[in-house]
Design an enzyme around this catalytic site. Structure first.
Site, PDB file in Angstrom:
ATOM      1  N   CYS A 382       0.835  -1.201   0.000  1.00  0.00           N
ATOM      2  CA  CYS A 382       0.000   0.000   0.000  1.00  0.00           C
ATOM      3  C   CYS A 382       0.875   1.258   0.000  1.00  0.00           C
ATOM      4  O   CYS A 382       1.444   1.598  -1.033  1.00  0.00           O
ATOM      5  CB  CYS A 382      -0.966  -0.022   1.180  1.00  0.00           C
ATOM      6  SG  CYS A 382      -2.417   0.981   0.864  1.00  0.00           S
ATOM      7  N   HIS A 508      -3.509  -4.963   0.336  1.00  0.00           N
ATOM      8  CA  HIS A 508      -2.863  -5.516   1.531  1.00  0.00           C
ATOM      9  C   HIS A 508      -2.912  -7.042   1.512  1.00  0.00           C
ATOM     10  O   HIS A 508      -3.853  -7.631   2.048  1.00  0.00           O
ATOM     11  CB  HIS A 508      -3.570  -5.013   2.791  1.00  0.00           C
ATOM     12  CG  HIS A 508      -3.367  -3.563   3.060  1.00  0.00           C
ATOM     13  ND1 HIS A 508      -2.313  -3.086   3.801  1.00  0.00           N
ATOM     14  CD2 HIS A 508      -4.078  -2.477   2.667  1.00  0.00           C
ATOM     15  CE1 HIS A 508      -2.383  -1.762   3.874  1.00  0.00           C
ATOM     16  NE2 HIS A 508      -3.447  -1.369   3.190  1.00  0.00           N
ATOM     17  N   GLU A 510      -1.359  -9.030   3.249  1.00  0.00           N
ATOM     18  CA  GLU A 510      -1.175  -9.607   4.596  1.00  0.00           C
ATOM     19  C   GLU A 510      -2.492 -10.031   5.237  1.00  0.00           C
ATOM     20  O   GLU A 510      -2.488 -10.833   6.165  1.00  0.00           O
ATOM     21  CB  GLU A 510      -0.433  -8.620   5.511  1.00  0.00           C
ATOM     22  CG  GLU A 510      -1.181  -7.354   5.906  1.00  0.00           C
ATOM     23  CD  GLU A 510      -0.981  -6.185   4.955  1.00  0.00           C
ATOM     24  OE1 GLU A 510      -0.666  -6.433   3.766  1.00  0.00           O
ATOM     25  OE2 GLU A 510      -1.147  -5.029   5.385  1.00  0.00           O
TER      26      GLU A 510
HETATM   27  N1  GLN Z   1      -1.843   6.726   2.977  1.00  0.00           N
HETATM   28  C1  GLN Z   1      -1.969   5.982   1.769  1.00  0.00           C
HETATM   29  C2  GLN Z   1      -3.333   6.160   1.130  1.00  0.00           C
HETATM   30  O1  GLN Z   1      -4.274   6.535   1.773  1.00  0.00           O
HETATM   31  C3  GLN Z   1      -1.689   4.512   2.000  1.00  0.00           C
HETATM   32  C4  GLN Z   1      -2.659   3.842   2.891  1.00  0.00           C
HETATM   33  C5  GLN Z   1      -2.190   2.533   3.423  1.00  0.00           C
HETATM   34  O2  GLN Z   1      -1.003   2.224   3.406  1.00  0.00           O
HETATM   35  N2  GLN Z   1      -3.096   1.730   3.932  1.00  0.00           N
HETATM   36  O3  GLN Z   1      -3.511   5.897  -0.027  1.00  0.00           O
END
Ligand code: GLN
Length: 534
Positions: A382, A508, A510
């Site tokens: 992400c 994600h 994970e």
């Molecule tokens: N801050 C980034 C976004 O909002 C990544 C978010 C995250 O890593 N979950 O896109």
């Protein structure tokens, strides 16, 4: 008909109720029963999505896009069951719903009260989850410690629910702590007795006790607990500290936990198939090798903030008979490139996980640059992928000011920008791009080979995305966009196929790894690290 198992905690917090609930879930699943876990959280936040990871640890995201307590991650990993928005209930969400109904006039002029309106809503949440999943068993864990003011409506709802559903259809498990006094060389039962008597004063008699302890509980103390707490002797169970949480189901099976529960719920016991789980635990306990993997983030002081990432790395290691040692690198310590190099010297692979806000970003960019230039296996998650794009744009494409609009609203080269559907979003709770979305993998790519298929589904939690205006330039400079949303509009995976392993995802992964089925992207990272070490 679904049978219900309620799990409360007494004496102290952090007893590992979630692991105990998840372990019992595993034991029932091993007997061929269907199981769901549910978590009641007494805090007033509507969900943990707006809470700092330092306060609350990780926010676990379900397929249906709920932002939930990290215990749901344990439940999913132990029971191999995908959960959803009904599986996490907070006081905030209960009150929000009741107050919305009151504002609409649904209560027809009545006085809205904790009993029955709040407790009815809590019971409705139990039933909502039952209706969605129709499980054989529903395990409901109540967060907090008995005696807390804020959990009282939940306890009262359980009391009502238990008496309404009738004997043999619901049981209560109370988890407590037996402190050890070195001076007298004894495990003490009194705090547990008190905790049970408080629970009783709320109208709940626990049928089973699970006692956390650092030492074996002598027979005499078990008998004492049984006598004073009105619990059958066979239902006083011991839960010792274990090296790995995945050992807990086996330790509880040795004491016939599921058998005791089934007997009380008047269900015929079945033979448990725990062979695969035993093999897993055997692998965990007898690794042939150890590798060090760095996690470079900014919430490193609280490892719970990245718990699914840590578990996913371990899972990938289990499959290769390798113990994964985590080296926590605070990205703020990497702002100086020389310091970053020093910290990265002894690691076999590095993960840059998700996160929010500008703090620590320059350090993350240095970590990624170091991994890319020194061919150290890298996985970005992400925010980790967004940083990898920024790093590539700055240091390979030559866009010195490349940035995300999250960190510099006026960036002249916003390679990461707010998603279109996010531009007019107001407020913070539940407003990100959340939950499972499909992604199409580019044939022949590293990601495609790892997954072994073209179409995948992964969970998301973000507002920003790769700015499509830069995809061509980045691609021409060698960055491969190997996963895209089905409409081709959102970049989901990037990779540098010439390196040992350099892959990052906007989603994600994970959240979908299982102890006995590691996620392909984590497996790829660990495989690459092992190969290199050899
Ligand atoms: N801050 C980034 C976004 O909002 C990544 C978010 C995250 O890593 N979950 O896109």
């Amino acid at each position: 008909m679904t049978k219900y198992i309620f799990i409360t905690g007494g004496v102290v917090s952090s007893l590992g109720k979630g692991i105990i609930a998840a372990s019992l879930g595993r034991l029932l699943r091993a007997r061929g029963f269907s199981v769901i876990n549910q978590k009641f959280d007494p805090y007033i936040n509507v969900d943990p999505g707006t809470m700092s990871p330092f306060q609350h640890g990780e926010v676990f995201v379900t397929d249906d896009g709920a932002e939930t307590d990290l215990d749901l991650g344990h439940y999913e990993r132990f029971t191999d069951t995908n959960l959803g928005k009904y599986n996490n209930v907070t006081s905030g969400s209960v009150y929000q719903h009741v107050i919305e109904k009151e504002r609409r006039g649904d209560y027809l002029g009545g006085t809205v009260q904790v009993i029955p309106h709040i407790t009815n809503e809590i019971k409705a949440r139990i039933i909502a989850a039952t209706k969605q999943f129709k499980p054989d068993f529903q395990l409901i864990e109540i967060g907090g410690t008995i005696g807390d003011i804020e959990s009282l409506p939940f306890i009262e709802a359980i009391r009502q629910f238990k008496s309404e559903i009738g004997i043999g259809n619901a049981v209560s498990i109370h988890c407590t702590l037996l402190p050890y006094l070195p001076t007298s060389g004894e495990l003490k039962t009194k705090p547990s007795q008190h905790s049970v008597s408080v629970l009783r004063s709320y109208g709940i008699q626990p049928e089973i006790l699970v006692c956390r302890t650092t030492k074996p509980i002598p027979k005499t103390e078990k008998e004492k607990l049984a006598l004073f707490c009105s619990v059958a002797k066979e239902a006083v169970l011991e839960c010792r500290d274990m090296k790995s949480i995945y050992e807990v189901p086996l330790a509880m099976e040795e004491q016939n936990m599921a058998g005791v529960v089934l007997k009380m719920l008047q269900v015929q016991d079945r033979k448990a198939d725990l062979e695969a789980w035993k093999r897993l635990v055997n692998n965990i306990k007898n690794p042939k090798n150890t590798i060090t993997v760095a996690i470079a983030g900014k919430y490193t002081k609280l490892s719970d903030a990245y718990i699914s990432v840590v578990e996913s790395l371990k899972h990938a290691g289990y499959a290769d008979d390798v113990k994964v040692d985590i080296k926590w690198i605070n990205s703020e310590d990497c702002v100086d490139y020389k310091a970053c190099k020093d910290l990265m010297k002894d690691v076999s692979a590095v993960v840059v996980p998700g996160g929010f806000g500008i703090r620590g970003i320059e350090g993350k960019l240095n970590v990624i640059r170091y991994a890319r230039e020194n061919n150290i296996p890298f996985l970005g998650l992400c925010l980790g992928m967004q940083c990898a794009v920024i790093e590539y744009a700055r240091n390979v494409l030559g866009l010195k000011d490349a940035n995300s609009k999250e960190f510099d609203e006026n960036s002249p080269a916003p390679v990461i920008d707010l998603m279109l559907e996010q531009k007019n979003v107001q407020g913070y709770g539940g407003t990100m791009r959340l939950g499972a979305y499909e992604c199409i993998l580019k044939k022949g790519s590293v990601a495609y080979k790892a997954y072994g298929k073209e179409k995948i589904s992964e969970r998301h939690r973000h507002r920003y995305e790769v700015n499509n205006e830069y995809i061509k330039a980045l691609s021409d400079a060698g960055l491969v966009f190997s996963g895209m949303s089905p409409d081709g509009m959102l970049a989901e995976i990037i990779e540098l196929p010439k390196l040992n392993w350099f892959v990052a995802s906007q989603f994600h992964p994970e959240f979908k790894s299982r102890p006995d089925r590691p996620h392909p992207l984590f497996k790829g990272l660990i495989d690459a690290a092992i190969k290199l070490k050899k």
